[in-house]
Each structure stands twice: as structure tokens, then as C-alpha cells.
Design a protein around this motif. Structure first.
Motif, PDB file in Angstrom:
ATOM      1  N   GLU A  59      14.152  28.692 -99.696  1.00 38.90           N
ATOM      2  CA  GLU A  59      15.094  28.224-100.792  1.00 38.90           C
ATOM      3  C   GLU A  59      13.354  27.576-101.436  1.00 38.90           C
ATOM      4  O   GLU A  59      13.994  27.547-102.673  1.00 38.90           O
ATOM      5  N   ARG A  60      12.930  26.649-100.712  1.00 41.54           N
ATOM      6  CA  ARG A  60      12.585  25.962-101.451  1.00 41.54           C
ATOM      7  C   ARG A  60      10.784  26.778-101.744  1.00 41.54           C
ATOM      8  O   ARG A  60      10.222  26.326-103.514  1.00 41.54           O
ATOM      9  N   ASP A  93       8.298  27.747-100.576  1.00 39.91           N
ATOM     10  CA  ASP A  93       6.931  27.156 -99.764  1.00 39.91           C
ATOM     11  C   ASP A  93       6.433  28.082 -99.061  1.00 39.91           C
ATOM     12  O   ASP A  93       5.366  28.016 -97.758  1.00 39.91           O
ATOM     13  N   SER A 131      15.640  27.043 -95.256  1.00 36.95           N
ATOM     14  CA  SER A 131      15.718  25.611 -95.568  1.00 36.95           C
ATOM     15  C   SER A 131      13.741  26.468 -97.184  1.00 36.95           C
ATOM     16  O   SER A 131      13.600  26.238 -98.079  1.00 36.95           O
TER      17      SER A 131
END
Length: 75
Positions: free
Chosen positions: A53-54, A56, A50
Motif C-alpha cells: 500500500e505504501r 515500498d 502495508s
């Protein structure tokens, strides 16, 4: 730049479930604590992906600051 994701299970200290390191080629290396039960490994992998995907992994990203703070608290 490529953006492959490599997953590695390695022994890590008890308090470390997983972490991700981007490399110079633009790939992401996810390290999962092999000592965790399978379900926790799966959840940790989801958590790490995640972040990817973001997006970060910028130097000043909110997730970088939060994760750094979490590591200080867990010590």
C-alpha cells in the motif's frame, strides 16, 4: 501492469514470518510461514500488505533498506 496480490502459505525457517516479492507482471506474491499460529500469520499479512500500500518496493525505498538491515541482524 496488473497489481494483483497472491497469498501463499509455505513452510519457512523459524525466523522468517513472511515476505513479499513483486513479479514481472506487476503482481505481488506474499509468502506467509505456514508454521506460525493463525494470529501471527494474520499480523504478518497485514505487515506485508502495508508495504504494498505504501509503495515500498522501489529499489531505493526506505522500507527496502530497513528490511535488508533487519535480515542481516536476524542472522
Amino acid at each position: 501492469m496488473t497489481e494483483n496480490i497472491y497469498i501463499r502459505k509455505i513452510p519457512l525457517p523459524l525466523g522468517v514470518r513472511a515476505f513479499t516479492l513483486p513479479d514481472a507482471q506487476g503482481d505481488y506474491n506474499i509468502y506467509i510461514n505456514e508454521n506460525l499460529p493463525f494470529e501471527q500469520q494474520r499480523k504478518s499479512l497485514e505487515h506485508e500488505t502495508s508495504h504494498i500500500e505504501r509503495g515500498d518496493f522501489g529499489k531505493d525505498s526506505e522500507a527496502s533498506v530497513i528490511e535488508a538491515g533487519r535480515r542481516l541482524v536476524d542472522k
